[in-house]
Design a protein around this motif. Structure first.
Motif, PDB file in Angstrom:
ATOM      1  N   GLY A  69       0.791  -1.228   0.000  1.00 10.38           N
ATOM      2  CA  GLY A  69       0.000   0.000   0.000  1.00 10.38           C
ATOM      3  C   GLY A  69       0.814   1.263   0.000  1.00 10.38           C
ATOM      4  O   GLY A  69       0.303   2.339   0.318  1.00 10.38           O
ATOM      5  N   LEU A  70       2.098   1.160  -0.368  1.00 10.83           N
ATOM      6  CA  LEU A  70       2.967   2.338  -0.340  1.00 10.83           C
ATOM      7  C   LEU A  70       2.463   3.441  -1.257  1.00 10.83           C
ATOM      8  O   LEU A  70       2.632   4.630  -0.971  1.00 10.83           O
ATOM      9  N   ILE A  71       1.815   3.049  -2.357  1.00 11.43           N
ATOM     10  CA  ILE A  71       1.300   4.036  -3.305  1.00 11.43           C
ATOM     11  C   ILE A  71       0.194   4.894  -2.697  1.00 11.43           C
ATOM     12  O   ILE A  71      -0.070   6.013  -3.136  1.00 11.43           O
ATOM     13  N   TYR A  72      -0.481   4.356  -1.658  1.00 10.32           N
ATOM     14  CA  TYR A  72      -1.551   5.104  -0.996  1.00 10.32           C
ATOM     15  C   TYR A  72      -1.062   5.843   0.246  1.00 10.32           C
ATOM     16  O   TYR A  72      -1.693   6.817   0.689  1.00 10.32           O
ATOM     17  N   LEU A  73       0.030   5.344   0.837  1.00 10.73           N
ATOM     18  CA  LEU A  73       0.477   5.883   2.126  1.00 10.73           C
ATOM     19  C   LEU A  73       0.829   7.363   2.045  1.00 10.73           C
ATOM     20  O   LEU A  73       0.352   8.170   2.860  1.00 10.73           O
ATOM     21  N   TRP A  74       1.702   7.734   1.087  1.00  3.52           N
ATOM     22  CA  TRP A  74       2.161   9.126   1.012  1.00  3.52           C
ATOM     23  C   TRP A  74       1.024  10.109   0.734  1.00  3.52           C
ATOM     24  O   TRP A  74       0.905  11.123   1.447  1.00  3.52           O
ATOM     25  N   PRO A  75       0.163   9.854  -0.270  1.00  2.00           N
ATOM     26  CA  PRO A  75      -0.926  10.818  -0.514  1.00  2.00           C
ATOM     27  C   PRO A  75      -1.838  11.009   0.689  1.00  2.00           C
ATOM     28  O   PRO A  75      -2.209  12.149   1.021  1.00  2.00           O
ATOM     29  N   LEU A  76      -2.188   9.903   1.355  1.00  2.00           N
ATOM     30  CA  LEU A  76      -3.070  10.023   2.518  1.00  2.00           C
ATOM     31  C   LEU A  76      -2.364  10.743   3.661  1.00  2.00           C
ATOM     32  O   LEU A  76      -2.972  11.573   4.349  1.00  2.00           O
ATOM     33  N   ALA A  77      -1.096  10.445   3.871  1.00  2.00           N
ATOM     34  CA  ALA A  77      -0.349  11.106   4.948  1.00  2.00           C
ATOM     35  C   ALA A  77      -0.274  12.613   4.711  1.00  2.00           C
ATOM     36  O   ALA A  77      -0.400  13.410   5.657  1.00  2.00           O
ATOM     37  N   ILE A  78      -0.085  13.026   3.461  1.00  2.00           N
ATOM     38  CA  ILE A  78      -0.021  14.453   3.148  1.00  2.00           C
ATOM     39  C   ILE A  78      -1.375  15.123   3.372  1.00  2.00           C
ATOM     40  O   ILE A  78      -1.455  16.245   3.887  1.00  2.00           O
TER      41      ILE A  78
END
Length: 415
Positions: A90-99
């Motif tokens: 799920g790394l592709i989702y982690l950064w956008p959601l964290a931002i």
């Protein structure tokens, strides 16, 4: 037995690609520039406190990069040991959601929150299609590496600040802010075979987290891939020294990461534990923040004393530092004249170019008398603790732009 000696050459060869592959090196340099910008801002803030020209941030960046490289090597070994892969992480989702979460509160930039939300969404709604054990295992390992980095370097370069305590009195403290560029390697699945293939033979128990591979895991072919990441740490030390606070924070964070990793491994075997692990990811991290704040809610050790002037910080390399004066020490006399306030100290130091300072050493628990000779335009490099009535102090808020906008909107509507 885990083939650590067989994996090591491949791991280091892959890690070297971070600096040899132009595209990955460019990404690493971008992360390095972001880290340098953070240290530059910290230097400017320290300049405002001391009135001194800040030193170049590149020394701090170089030290952070060295520690980050060690942390990246550790993370790479742990990820291979656990069997964590990018597949289903799920790394592709982690950064956008964290931002997006950071717009609400800066502390939500941490993967503990985004990872927990994504895991819960996947378990309850079936979207996104990710491996809950994999994503929470990734969060756990990154936090364990952060705990190690905090333990060895979290207290270095602590920035002195004036803060307002619960009683409304301005006291001294230190803002602990560290940023590390992390070059590391991760495993990827590159194919599948039904016949024995060459390469490194792994033990029967491996991997600890199979994720979506299930019973096919024994037929998978893995490879290592270079990745660049960044870790950051922010905390406040007022009731204890920066080094003491860093050690405590590191131990608590390491305990949190180990518990989360165990839950992730168990969730790989018993899916219902995934709910517990997904909830523990953000809630356990919130508990850490709560405990950290409670620790600093007591009396500040950087407040005024009944006798002498307590020192909040000393600039390395300046005359006061060379004389042996350190943070927490108390200056008692200047050329035999007792000083009991910040103004009195400044007056006494302004009269002479050569002074004899009598001070109590907090570390040695005894009184010293040292002579200091400095030029008329030279500064001693001392920052006394605030005397409680300063108008300038640091606001302890992590509100993101969205929350600040909502708060301002709410305030205007009430008026």
């Amino acid at each position: 037995m885990f083939p650590i000696f067989d994996i090591t050459p491949i791991l280091f060869q892959t890690l070297a690609m971070v600096f040899l592959e132009p595209q990955i090196l460019q990404l690493f340099l971008v992360v390095l520039a972001i880290v340098a910008l953070q240290y530059y801002r910290m230097g400017k803030a320290k300049e405002r406190m001391f009135g001194l020209k800040p030193r170049s941030p590149w020394r701090d960046v170089l030290i952070a990069t060295g520690f980050g490289l060690v942390g990246g090597i550790m993370a790479s070994y742990i990820m291979v040991f656990v069997g964590l892969t990018l597949s289903g992480s799920g790394l592709i989702y982690l950064w956008p959601l964290a931002i997006l979460l950071m717009l609400i509160d800066a502390r939500f930039l941490c993967f503990a929150y985004a990872g927990g939300i994504l895991a819960l969404s996947s378990l309850i709604f079936g979207w996104p299609k990710i491996s809950v054990p994999q994503i929470l295992g990734l969060v756990a390992i990154l936090h364990f590496i952060e705990a190690f980095l905090i333990w060895v370097s979290g207290h270095l370069g602590a920035m002195p600040v004036f803060i307002k305590n619960a009683q409304g009195k301005v006291v001294g403290g230190f803002a602990l802010q560290k940023f590390w560029p992390i070059p590391l390697t991760v495993m990827v699945v590159i194919g599948q075979t039904s016949i024995p293939a060459g390469g490194i033979s792994m033990p029967d128990w491996w991997p600890l987290i199979k994720g979506d591979l299930g019973s096919n895991v024994d037929n998978m072919i893995y490879s290592l891939m270079p990745v660049v990441a960044g870790l950051g740490y922010g905390d406040l030390a007022a009731a204890r020294s920066p080094k003491q606070k860093g050690k405590i924070s590191a131990v608590l964070l390491a305990l949190y990461s180990v518990i989360l990793l165990v839950l992730a491994v168990l969730a790989d075997r018993q899916p219902f534990i995934g709910i517990i692990a997904a909830l523990f990811s953000p809630l356990g991290h919130e508990l850490l923040i709560y405990l950290g704040r409670r620790m600093e809610a007591g009396k500040s050790i950087y407040s005024t004393t009944s006798e002498g002037v307590k020192i909040l910080d000393v600039v390395p390399g300046y005359p006061a530092w060379q004389a042996g004066i350190r943070s927490g020490d108390v200056i008692l006399e200047v050329n035999g004249m007792a000083v009991g306030s910040r103004q009195g100290l400044e007056f006494a130091l302004g009269v002479y170019n050569k002074v004899q300072i009598t001070y109590y050493s907090q570390a040695a628990k005894q009184v010293y008398r040292e002579g200091i000779d400095y030029g008329a335009k030279e500064m001693l490099g001392l920052l006394p603790v605030p005397e409680g009535n300063e108008e300038v102090f640091m606001e302890l808020s992590t509100n993101g732009p969205l929350r600040r906008w909502l708060n301002n909107r709410f305030t205007r509507d009430r008026k």
